[in-house]
Motif scaffolding. Structure first.
Motif, mmCIF file in Angstrom:
data_model
loop_
_atom_site.group_PDB
_atom_site.id
_atom_site.type_symbol
_atom_site.label_atom_id
_atom_site.label_comp_id
_atom_site.label_asym_id
_atom_site.label_seq_id
_atom_site.Cartn_x
_atom_site.Cartn_y
_atom_site.Cartn_z
ATOM 1 N N LEU A 131 -29.553 34.214 -8.194
ATOM 2 C CA LEU A 131 -30.724 33.717 -7.470
ATOM 3 C C LEU A 131 -31.682 33.026 -8.431
ATOM 4 N N THR A 132 -32.392 32.056 -7.924
ATOM 5 C CA THR A 132 -33.465 31.440 -8.688
ATOM 6 C C THR A 132 -34.757 32.179 -8.363
ATOM 7 N N LYS A 133 -35.780 31.926 -9.115
ATOM 8 C CA LYS A 133 -37.077 32.560 -8.878
ATOM 9 C C LYS A 133 -37.616 32.166 -7.499
ATOM 10 N N GLU A 134 -37.385 30.927 -7.096
ATOM 11 C CA GLU A 134 -37.857 30.450 -5.798
ATOM 12 C C GLU A 134 -37.121 31.160 -4.658
ATOM 13 N N GLN A 135 -35.808 31.358 -4.806
ATOM 14 C CA GLN A 135 -35.048 32.059 -3.782
ATOM 15 C C GLN A 135 -35.495 33.519 -3.681
ATOM 16 N N ALA A 136 -35.749 34.160 -4.824
ATOM 17 C CA ALA A 136 -36.238 35.540 -4.821
ATOM 18 C C ALA A 136 -37.591 35.613 -4.118
ATOM 19 N N PHE A 137 -38.465 34.636 -4.382
ATOM 20 C CA PHE A 137 -39.772 34.589 -3.712
ATOM 21 C C PHE A 137 -39.586 34.482 -2.204
ATOM 22 N N ASP A 138 -38.672 33.624 -1.757
ATOM 23 C CA ASP A 138 -38.427 33.446 -0.323
ATOM 24 C C ASP A 138 -37.923 34.739 0.319
ATOM 25 N N SER A 195 -31.589 41.426 -15.099
ATOM 26 C CA SER A 195 -30.629 41.303 -14.004
ATOM 27 C C SER A 195 -31.301 41.252 -12.632
ATOM 28 N N PHE A 196 -32.625 41.337 -12.612
ATOM 29 C CA PHE A 196 -33.356 41.262 -11.350
ATOM 30 C C PHE A 196 -34.701 40.579 -11.572
ATOM 31 N N PHE A 197 -35.324 40.196 -10.457
ATOM 32 C CA PHE A 197 -36.689 39.680 -10.486
ATOM 33 C C PHE A 197 -37.609 40.791 -10.008
ATOM 34 N N GLU A 198 -38.770 40.916 -10.634
ATOM 35 C CA GLU A 198 -39.775 41.886 -10.221
ATOM 36 C C GLU A 198 -40.872 41.132 -9.493
#
Length: 123
Positions: free
Chosen positions: A63-70, A93-96
């Motif tokens: 995932l990209t940061k934008e996809q994680a935000f969505d 391995s993950f976005f917080e």
């Protein structure tokens, strides 16, 4: 001989019934990771599960940061439209993701797995 054949047939029917019962009532449901990759966008379910091999996500790009935000934004808006998503931090391995109150205070931190899109509370 007929007695043993009858017992074997009952055993086969019993095993078949148990297999159907497991898949209908206790087996994991089909799901894509938070709807990522489909036309509806992200954030479908809180903790989806994938039936079959766990290697299903290995061929998928991270995932990209934008996809994680969505994904997080869609999930938060479904739970409480007054909350918002704050800063998204790359944590390996993950976005917080920070969840903010109306007063812009951090009230929760969620992790979004880069491979599967799963949302998990950090604590």
């Amino acid at each position: 001989m007929k007695k043993y054949l009858g017992i074997i047939m009952i055993g086969i029917l019993f095993l078949g019934f148990m297999g159907v019962a497991y898949s209908s009532f206790m087996g994991p449901q089909h799901a894509e990771a938070c709807g990522w990759g489909n036309s509806k966008g992200g954030g479908g379910d809180y903790v989806p599960q994938q039936r079959g091999s766990r290697g299903a996500f290995n061929n998928r790009e991270s995932l990209t940061k934008e996809q994680a935000f969505d994904i997080v934004s869609s999930h938060v808006k479904k739970l409480n439209p007054n909350l918002s998503v704050g800063e998204i931090i790359d944590a390996g391995s993950f976005f917080e993701a920070e969840i903010l109150s109306e007063a812009k205070e951090v009230i929760e931190r969620l992790a979004v797995d880069k491979r599967s899109g799963r949302i998990m509370p950090i604590g």
